[in-house]
Design an enzyme around this catalytic site. Sequence first.
Site, PDB file in Angstrom:
ATOM      1  N   HIS A  25      39.412  37.545  34.277  1.00  0.00           N
ATOM      2  CA  HIS A  25      40.225  38.298  35.241  1.00  0.00           C
ATOM      3  C   HIS A  25      41.301  39.195  34.601  1.00  0.00           C
ATOM      4  CE1 HIS A  25      38.771  35.531  38.442  1.00  0.00           C
ATOM      5  NE2 HIS A  25      38.970  34.578  37.556  1.00  0.00           N
TER       6      HIS A  25
HETATM    7  O1  RIB Z   1      43.017  34.125  39.753  1.00  0.00           O
HETATM    8  C1  RIB Z   1      42.970  34.381  38.370  1.00  0.00           C
HETATM    9  C2  RIB Z   1      44.341  34.408  37.791  1.00  0.00           C
HETATM   10  O2  RIB Z   1      44.929  33.119  37.869  1.00  0.00           O
HETATM   11  C3  RIB Z   1      44.349  34.743  36.288  1.00  0.00           C
HETATM   12  O3  RIB Z   1      45.566  35.390  35.973  1.00  0.00           O
HETATM   13  C4  RIB Z   1      44.313  33.402  35.624  1.00  0.00           C
HETATM   14  O4  RIB Z   1      44.924  33.410  34.321  1.00  0.00           O
HETATM   15  C5  RIB Z   1      45.147  32.600  36.566  1.00  0.00           C
HETATM   16  O5  RIB Z   1      46.510  32.824  36.213  1.00  0.00           O
END
Ligand code: RIB
Length: 320
Positions: free
Chosen positions: A244
């Site tokens: 992500h």
């Molecule tokens: O939903 C994904 C996010 O939540 C990313 O930033 C991961 O590192 C968690 O923090």
Amino acid sequence: MKKIPVIIDCDPGIDDTMMLTLAFARPELDIQLVTVEAGNLTIDKTTYNTLSFLTYIGVDVEVAKGLQQPMLRKQEVAEDIHGEGGLGNVKWAEPILQASNRPAIQAMVDVLMKATEPITIVATGPLTNIAALLFAHPEVKPAIKEISWMGGSAVGGNMSTTAEFNAYVDPHAVELVFRSGVPVIMSGLDVTHKAYITREEMKALSHLGTPFAEKVAEMMNFYTFTQSQTPFYTPGFEEQIRIHDVCAVAYLVAPEIFKGDDYFVEVELNGSLTQGTTLVDYVNKTGKAPNVHVLHSVDRQAFIDLFFHAITTIGQKLEA
Ligand code: RIB
Ligand code: CA
């Protein structure tokens, strides 16, 4: 080369370290400060992980510790995904880098108020630090070009059916940032779920030929396993490992591989079942002016090429 001045705020976290890898591999980014969020883990663990990983990849940058808790909500962490230590089962380095003697908010104020041109903020955790900065020091707003945030979603969540983790953990911070008037680019789940690595590509990662790439592959194997244990609302997701946070930096260095639109976005603060849900008004029901640039698609191959090139760059630098 025209450099982009950047402050990074993160909560390492496996995908946060992959974001840091891309950020520090790119010569066009001038990273002036790294601040740490509580999010995936408590602040002491995310701070240690940041210092450990940055020590391993050999960068010298100020790392300032941020706020310990969400603004109002009870803290919830994601050790089920990132592991008890937060970087899978991989030990990176005993930190040589020390946390700054300036707390994150003060460090950001000092850097922003000295800036000779507007600075881009990359945020890949809950927005607690950024919201507190903007609330307590509105004078810094003209010094911020935009905030590239991994968080939220237009459709579907991963911490609840409707809410993405970073927004879920601190929805009040999201509200303060979204109403601040500072431009926001949102890499929500709509785009990060398309920016995935397949298991096959993961295998190729471990053959890139450097100890760094092998450690990344080991950490991503852990991440693959934990993500595959999470109930998926889309069949086949277990074959897609979603890095992500990398999107928040990839957009800065290769905006052309993404597609997005401007929408009015607000966040649910009071719903007992829907807190942290980001309501992206793509049907223009509110009639309100857009406040967020919401990314919704990405050229996945171009994204993976960018990511693998960064792994190779850092790996070769460490072997030089
Ligand atoms: O939903 C994904 C996010 O939540 C990313 O930033 C991961 O590192 C968690 O923090
Ligand atoms: Ca994160």
